[in-house]
Design an enzyme around this catalytic site. Structure first.
Site, PDB file in Angstrom:
ATOM      1  N   ASP A  35       1.765   4.423   0.649  1.00 43.13           N
ATOM      2  CA  ASP A  35       1.185   5.432   1.533  1.00 43.13           C
ATOM      3  C   ASP A  35       1.526   6.854   1.079  1.00 43.13           C
ATOM      4  O   ASP A  35       2.685   7.146   0.779  1.00 43.13           O
ATOM      5  CB  ASP A  35       1.731   5.197   2.950  1.00 43.13           C
ATOM      6  N   GLU A  39      -2.317   4.785  -2.345  1.00 40.89           N
ATOM      7  CA  GLU A  39      -3.144   5.525  -1.386  1.00 40.89           C
ATOM      8  C   GLU A  39      -3.064   6.990  -1.801  1.00 40.89           C
ATOM      9  O   GLU A  39      -2.224   7.749  -1.329  1.00 40.89           O
ATOM     10  CB  GLU A  39      -2.656   5.342   0.049  1.00 40.89           C
ATOM     11  N   ARG A  52       0.881  -1.175   0.000  1.00 42.30           N
ATOM     12  CA  ARG A  52       0.000   0.000   0.000  1.00 42.30           C
ATOM     13  C   ARG A  52       0.915   1.221   0.000  1.00 42.30           C
ATOM     14  O   ARG A  52       1.625   1.483   0.981  1.00 42.30           O
ATOM     15  CB  ARG A  52      -0.886  -0.007   1.241  1.00 42.30           C
TER      16      ARG A  52
HETATM   17  C1  GLC Z   1      -1.798   8.142   5.000  1.00 42.65           C
HETATM   18  C2  GLC Z   1      -2.313   7.340   6.172  1.00 42.65           C
HETATM   19  C3  GLC Z   1      -2.526   8.243   7.344  1.00 42.65           C
HETATM   20  C4  GLC Z   1      -1.215   8.904   7.681  1.00 42.65           C
HETATM   21  C5  GLC Z   1      -0.596   9.589   6.454  1.00 42.65           C
HETATM   22  C6  GLC Z   1       0.841   9.949   6.698  1.00 42.65           C
HETATM   23  O1  GLC Z   1      -2.714   9.072   4.564  1.00 42.65           O
HETATM   24  O2  GLC Z   1      -3.481   6.664   5.815  1.00 42.65           O
HETATM   25  O3  GLC Z   1      -3.022   7.543   8.445  1.00 42.65           O
HETATM   26  O4  GLC Z   1      -1.430   9.846   8.697  1.00 42.65           O
HETATM   27  O5  GLC Z   1      -0.598   8.757   5.325  1.00 42.65           O
HETATM   28  O6  GLC Z   1       1.676   8.839   6.605  1.00 42.65           O
END
Ligand code: GLC
Length: 643
Positions: free
Chosen positions: A281, A323, A279
């Site tokens: 991020d 994401e 994933r």
């Molecule tokens: C993504 C995660 C979130 C986190 C951010 C920074 O959006 O889902 O929980 O705070 O990344 O890593």
């Protein structure tokens, strides 16, 4: 016949010498033939003159990882190459959980595999479990060591063992790969702070405010409340460090080729431990450009293409999920557009669908939902959506003014209404939630809360009114029906299968108190799980049984293969959303009543798509669509095909 490139021939000859086994060499070289051009094109576009040296470095890393790849994972690679659509199959079901909150440790998760399998899970996303910084760590998204597991959860060997157990049961292990930043305690950051120029180049560090001020002019704030601004002064580094998220999360400088090489190494290392899906991020933030919001820059897609090409060469079983919580027009590029078509992430979160679920539930009106989907760019047919009702993050009202306008709404007013509704401020609301990150500049109020509390179960149970409880249960099942019936990979968020309510105890935990996203990150309630089974008439028992039923029906419906799009079609009633899927095996039409009213839908609205006879797979009933109406009870969902 095109002439073979003499350089390629020479390279192939040299590479062959790195193998003892001819078949292994063939496999590696064939994959290099296939993905090498994508890799070099991306490196060239991103790093220009530095690309050839970087390519040499990557080749070395890939050869090393290929040799180290365990035999059972190489077998999985072959299997996946035979079923490239594995992520798109209607039998795929995701489950997202924190290791400690779900089962204590990685070993504990191994003891709960029957539970997951019984639910139908084939994809297990264990929330950040790599070694984070001590203390506050943004739920693990501040990684201090990518090659170690958080010590209270277990070891890297426990992770490999769990991955093997999962694999044996046909379940893929999914981990977060935090690409945009590392913890300020990570070795690279420590070295940078100690004055090592090589590692300082891994980050964006500025001696004074000139550059940060220039960037800030066009940068939004992700955490305006507890981490305002995008730069943090660091005494040791003697500079302003780029920190998009929290002050302790240092953004990486991806324009430095070494950062890419490090991540290729990390991905391949974890893939060889058995991780099957990464994933990616906060992927949207990876590349910075002055005068922009520093999100969705074209280089992000080149970088993903490069990372993916390396993964495909060494470990083709591996898939990427983006994401990217961004506007639809930007989002589509993460699944591949133009030259990146089919070459970047295999999957992306459908944030917009999630937002529209909650929006329609509050307004009892699906016109905005249909409008947002109508203008949503189609995705490449070989990719899939990650579909979810809730996740570990807050809900931001990502509703564009233009979509709202076309649906006859004022965007700002509607977003305001939704924040009021879900924070419990709107008169007559059923929801219990909290405002997350109020931004006084934009007026934005994001929302925290579990699905069950936001859908009214907490309030209903307190009221003791069985009609309210009934409505809340139906609302939850409706939301699950939409995500399970949309065609993509549904991601069940731990606890939602038991309708877990908000957990207010976070406020007493010092590292969590300031971040109310912990409201919807409860601990697994195993007693409730047992009770749901024993007492199917309880609200959690009903949600659980209803969800299991939907999962089972979905698994048997080829129409839900993710290669096909769900398209909104005209609905004669604003409370009802109609979604059509044109699958080669026939049309599927889903109907969802987003209101507590009984709706009599004229049959012509369905007949146009399905002909005279249809069957609803959820209830197993047949409908004659010759005339009259079809009755949709409150919050009822239908998955219809021709019969
Ligand atoms: C993504 C995660 C979130 C986190 C951010 C920074 O959006 O889902 O929980 O705070 O990344 O890593």
């Amino acid at each position: 016949m095109p002439q073979p490139d003499p350089f390629q021939t020479l390279l192939a000859g040299q590479l062959r010498q790195a193998f003892d086994d001819d078949r292994d060499a063939d496999t590696f070289l064939l994959r290099l033939d296939r993905y090498g051009p994508e890799l070099t094109a991306s490196l060239q576009a991103t790093y220009g003159d530095a690309a050839p040296a970087l390519m040499d470095r990557l080749l070395e890393l890939m050869l090393h990882a290929y040799h180290a790849r365990p035999a059972d994972l190489k077998r999985l690679d072959e299997a996946r190459l035979l079923s490239p659509d594995w992520l798109q199959e209607p039998g795929m079901l995701g489950y997202v959980a924190y290791t400690d909150r779900f089962a204590g440790t990685l070993k504990g998760v191994r003891d709960r595999l029957d539970y997951l399998q019984d639910l139908g899970v084939t994809y297990l996303h264990l929330m950040p479990l790599l070694q984070p910084r001590p203390g506050e760590n943004d739920g693990g998204y501040a990684v201090a060591d990518y090659r170690a597991v958080r010590s209270d959860l277990g070891s890297m060997d426990d992770l490999s063992a769990l991955a093997a157990d999962l694999r044996a049961r046909g379940v893929s292990l999914v981990l977060d790969l935090v690409l945009n930043h590392v913890a300020q305690e990570h070795e690279w950051a420590r070295k940078a702070r100690a004055g090592d120029p090589t590692y300082r180049e891994y980050f964006h560090v500025f001696p004074d405010r000139t550059a940060p001020d220039a960037y800030e002019r066009t940068l939004p704030e992700v955490f305006p409340d507890f981490a305002p601004g995008n730069f943090t002064w660091d005494d040791a580094a003697q500079g302003w460090v780029w920190t998009t998220f929290n002050t302790y999360q240092w953004d990486l400088n991806w324009s430095n080729p070494s950062v890419l090489a490090e991540f290729v190494d990390i991905i391949l290392h974890l893939a060889n431990r058995g991780v099957e899906v990464f994933r990616l991020d906060a992927i949207a933030f990876m590349w910075k450009r002055l005068g922009t919001d520093c999100q969705n820059q074209p280089e992000v897609h080149h970088l993903t293409q490069a990372l993916r090409a390396c993964a495909r060469i060494v470990a083709p079983a591996v898939a990427f999920k983006a994401e990217a919580i961004v506007a639809p027009a930007d989002l589509i590029h993460y699944l591949g557009s133009g030259p990146h078509h089919g070459r970047v992430s295999d999957m992306a979160y459908h944030n917009s669908l999630m937002v529209q679920l909650w929006s329609s539930l509050a307004s009892r009106d699906t016109r905005l939902f249909a409008e947002a989907l109508r203008v949503f760019p189609p995705k490449p047919t070989n990719t899939t959506w990650g579909l979810y009702v809730r996740c570990h993050d807050d809900i931001g009202w990502a509703i564009s003014d233009t979509d709202a306008h076309r649906a006859g709404l004022d965007g700002a007013a509607h977003r305001h209404f939704l924040s009021d509704f879900y924070s419990g401020e709107h008169p007559g609301t059923f929801a219990r939630g909290l405002v997350f990150q109020f931004n006084p500049q934009t007026g934005d109020r994001r929302i925290s809360g579990t699905a069950a509390s936001l859908a009214g179960l907490e309030d209903a149970l307190e009221s003791g009114d069985p009609r309210h409880v009934e409505a809340a249960v139906r609302r939850l099942l409706l939301l699950h029906a939409v995500t399970l019936g949309f065609g993509g990979l549904p991601l069940l968020y731990m606890g939602d299968e038991l309708a877990l309510l908000n957990d207010y105890s976070f406020a007493a935990v010092p590292e969590h108190a300031a971040d109310n996203r912990w409201l919807h990150r409860p601990r697994m309630d195993w007693e409730r799980a047992a009770d749901a089974h024993a007492n199917p008439a309880t609200p959690h028992g009903r949600v659980n049984a209803g969800l299991r039923h939907l999962i089972a029906v979905r698994r048997g419906l080829p129409h839900l293969h993710a290669s096909v799009e769900s398209r909104p079609v005209h609905s004669p009633d604003p409370c009802v959303l109609l979604l059509r899927r044109d699958h080669p095996q026939g049309v599927m039409l889903a109907a969802y009543n987003f209101s507590e009213h009984t709706i009599d839908l004229p049959t012509w609205a369905l007949r146009d798509h399905l002909g005279d006879h249809a069957r609803d797979h959820i209830a197993g009933t047949a409908f004659s669509l010759g005339g009259g109406t079809v009755t949709l009870e409150p919050y009822r969902a239908l998955w219809l095909t021709q019969s």
